[in-house]
Design a protein around this motif. Structure first.
Motif, PDB file in Angstrom:
ATOM      1  N   ASP A  95       0.822  -1.285   0.159  1.00 44.83           N
ATOM      2  CA  ASP A  95       0.017   0.079   0.066  1.00 44.83           C
ATOM      3  C   ASP A  95       0.837   1.193   0.030  1.00 44.83           C
ATOM      4  OD1 ASP A  95      -2.247  -1.628   0.085  1.00 44.83           O
ATOM      5  OD2 ASP A  95      -2.384  -1.473   2.162  1.00 44.83           O
ATOM      6  N   GLU A 128       2.446   1.661  -3.487  1.00 47.45           N
ATOM      7  CA  GLU A 128       1.472   2.142  -4.243  1.00 47.45           C
ATOM      8  C   GLU A 128       1.315   3.751  -4.348  1.00 47.45           C
ATOM      9  OE1 GLU A 128      -2.410   0.465  -6.444  1.00 47.45           O
ATOM     10  OE2 GLU A 128      -2.403   0.027  -4.056  1.00 47.45           O
ATOM     11  N   LEU A 183       2.775  -3.582  -9.600  1.00 49.90           N
ATOM     12  CA  LEU A 183       2.968  -2.100  -9.202  1.00 49.90           C
ATOM     13  C   LEU A 183       3.896  -1.134 -10.041  1.00 49.90           C
ATOM     14  CD1 LEU A 183       2.373  -1.907  -5.217  1.00 49.90           C
ATOM     15  CD2 LEU A 183       0.591  -1.440  -7.078  1.00 49.90           C
TER      16      LEU A 183
END
Length: 168
Positions: A10, A13, A49
Motif C-alpha cells: 500500500d 503504491e 505496481l
C-alpha cells in the motif's frame, strides 16, 4: 531496504517508500522463514505496481537454502540478487554466521549474485566490510567480476532514474 508486508505494498503504491537512487528498483527484505511461494507472490505483487525488485541478502532466506534453482527463477522473474559483503568474509573460528557465508559463497560460485552491498544500517554497529569483500572477490574470482558486482551493476540501477508514475 524495505521489509515486505501487505502494508508495504500500500505504501509503495502511494509513493511513500523510497526506491534505490530514485529508480524503479526497490530493495526488499523478506521474513527469513517465509515460504518460497509467498516470496514469489510478493515479488509479483511488487512488479504489478511497476517496480523492479532487488532481493536483499538472499543468503539469509531458508526458502533458497539448498535450492539454487529458486535463485535462478528469481532472476528469470526479473529480480536482482543482493548479498551482504560481510557474508563473504571469514570472521574467525567461532563465526555464528558460518552457514550464511557458505550460502553466499555457493551463490557466488554459481554466478547467481548481481550486487554485493554493505547492509550497514549504522556505521558503528554494522561496519561496511566493502573493501575487504571486494578484495576477496577480486582475488578469488577476478577483478572484472568484482567490479561488476560492486560497481557496474549498482551503477546501472543509479543510472536508470525513475520512470514510475509516483516519481519516488
Amino acid at each position: 531496504e524495505v521489509f515486505y508486508s501487505n502494508s508495504m505494498l500500500d505504501r509503495l503504491e502511494q509513493g511513500q517508500i523510497l526506491t534505490l537512487a530514485g529508480s524503479d528498483y526497490v530493495l526488499v527484505e523478506f521474513d527469513y522463514g517465509l515460504p518460497y511461494r509467498e516470496i514469489v507472490r510478493a515479488i509479483r505483487a511488487i512488479q504489478g505496481l511497476a517496480y523492479d525488485v532487488v532481493i536483499a541478502h538472499i543468503e539469509r532466506y531458508d526458502a533458497f537454502h539448498k535450492h539454487p534453482e529458486r535463485v535462478q527463477e528469481m532472476r528469470r522473474l526479473g529480480c536482482l540478487i543482493q548479498v551482504n559483503a560481510a557474508s563473504l568474509l571469514p570472521m574467525g573460528l567461532f563465526d555464528p554466521y558460518k552457514v550464511l557465508k557458505k550460502r553466499a559463497r555457493q551463490l557466488l560460485d554459481a554466478d547467481l549474485i548481481d550486487i554485493i552491498a554493505s547492509d550497514a544500517h549504522h556505521v558503528e554497529s554494522r561496519p561496511y566490510h566493502m573493501a575487504e569483500a571486494y578484495a576477496f572477490v577480486a582475488k578469488k574470482y577476478g577483478d572484472d567480476y568484482a567490479h561488476q558486482l560492486f560497481v557496474s551493476k549498482p551503477e546501472k540501477i543509479i543510472g536508470k532514474g525513475s520512470s514510475h508514475p509516483h516519481g519516488n
